[in-house]
Design a protein around this motif. Sequence first.
Motif, mmCIF file in Angstrom:
data_model
loop_
_atom_site.group_PDB
_atom_site.id
_atom_site.type_symbol
_atom_site.label_atom_id
_atom_site.label_comp_id
_atom_site.label_asym_id
_atom_site.label_seq_id
_atom_site.Cartn_x
_atom_site.Cartn_y
_atom_site.Cartn_z
ATOM 1 N N THR A 36 0.826 -1.171 -0.073
ATOM 2 C CA THR A 36 0.000 -0.138 0.010
ATOM 3 C C THR A 36 0.717 1.181 0.181
ATOM 4 O O THR A 36 0.749 2.149 -0.766
ATOM 5 C CB THR A 36 -0.771 0.094 1.161
ATOM 6 O OG1 THR A 36 -1.732 -1.250 1.131
ATOM 7 C CG2 THR A 36 -1.887 1.215 1.270
ATOM 8 N N CYS A 38 3.985 1.579 -1.254
ATOM 9 C CA CYS A 38 4.735 1.700 -2.352
ATOM 10 C C CYS A 38 3.737 2.140 -3.447
ATOM 11 O O CYS A 38 4.316 2.904 -4.172
ATOM 12 C CB CYS A 38 5.158 0.460 -2.802
ATOM 13 S SG CYS A 38 6.796 -0.052 -1.707
ATOM 14 N N GLU A 39 2.352 1.758 -3.445
ATOM 15 C CA GLU A 39 1.435 2.276 -4.363
ATOM 16 C C GLU A 39 1.522 3.745 -4.284
ATOM 17 O O GLU A 39 1.370 4.447 -5.160
ATOM 18 C CB GLU A 39 0.231 1.488 -4.256
ATOM 19 C CG GLU A 39 0.275 -0.032 -4.829
ATOM 20 C CD GLU A 39 -1.161 -0.749 -4.563
ATOM 21 O OE1 GLU A 39 -1.803 -0.352 -3.742
ATOM 22 O OE2 GLU A 39 -1.071 -1.909 -4.832
ATOM 23 N N THR A 40 1.319 4.203 -3.038
ATOM 24 C CA THR A 40 1.237 5.553 -2.779
ATOM 25 C C THR A 40 2.288 6.336 -3.237
ATOM 26 O O THR A 40 2.533 7.422 -3.891
ATOM 27 C CB THR A 40 0.848 5.730 -1.313
ATOM 28 O OG1 THR A 40 -0.462 5.033 -1.072
ATOM 29 C CG2 THR A 40 0.765 7.471 -1.182
ATOM 30 N N ASP A 42 4.397 5.355 -5.546
ATOM 31 C CA ASP A 42 4.702 5.189 -7.036
ATOM 32 C C ASP A 42 3.709 6.534 -7.538
ATOM 33 O O ASP A 42 4.037 7.219 -8.551
ATOM 34 C CB ASP A 42 4.057 3.984 -7.507
ATOM 35 C CG ASP A 42 5.338 2.758 -7.421
ATOM 36 O OD1 ASP A 42 6.514 3.431 -7.112
ATOM 37 O OD2 ASP A 42 5.156 1.715 -7.281
ATOM 38 N N LYS A 43 2.391 6.284 -7.095
ATOM 39 C CA LYS A 43 1.411 7.370 -7.615
ATOM 40 C C LYS A 43 2.092 8.839 -7.287
ATOM 41 O O LYS A 43 1.879 9.622 -8.371
ATOM 42 C CB LYS A 43 -0.037 7.392 -6.832
ATOM 43 C CG LYS A 43 -0.994 8.314 -7.200
ATOM 44 C CD LYS A 43 -2.033 8.119 -6.540
ATOM 45 C CE LYS A 43 -3.264 9.151 -6.868
ATOM 46 N NZ LYS A 43 -4.427 9.097 -6.041
#
Length: 170
Positions: A36, A38-40, A42-43
Amino acid sequence: LVGCGAKSGGGAGAVNGSGVKILMTLHDDKDTFLITLCETIDKRAQETGATIDTVYCQSDPEIQMQQIADAAGQGYDAIICRLADATAILQMEKAAGNLPIVFINNEPDVDYLKADKFVYVGSFEQDAGRFQAEYIWNGLGKPQSLNVIIMEGMKGHAAVPQRTNAVKYF
């Protein structure tokens, strides 16, 4: 990203990460919290124009050290690192050479951190332990005493002793 070399682009909270290349090295690809996070990351990198490449070391500090050592020759500007083993910080710093490292989620010894070069971003683990104990205590109806078994987390994770002690002395 500002701490990783990106420049502030004016305006409140605006960051221009265009051209900034960051290596993110993580201990594994199964940690739900880190997925979670890392997704943030990356975004946010995409929004600012930065590039983030994520690699995994399968919880092996030797592999992680090699990933960090390779980063300088591959044109990275900074590293985000979830240490596979918090006691391996000196090896990671040496491997990084002149690249700054932002350590996340597994806090290394503060004696090895250096402002603007090797920094840690994460929670205050004693608070997390206290929140865990309070949650259990409330869930059990706030008893006067508890007879419990404490299951410790991942070996090598700096939060384990801090959270465990916070729970013990709640």
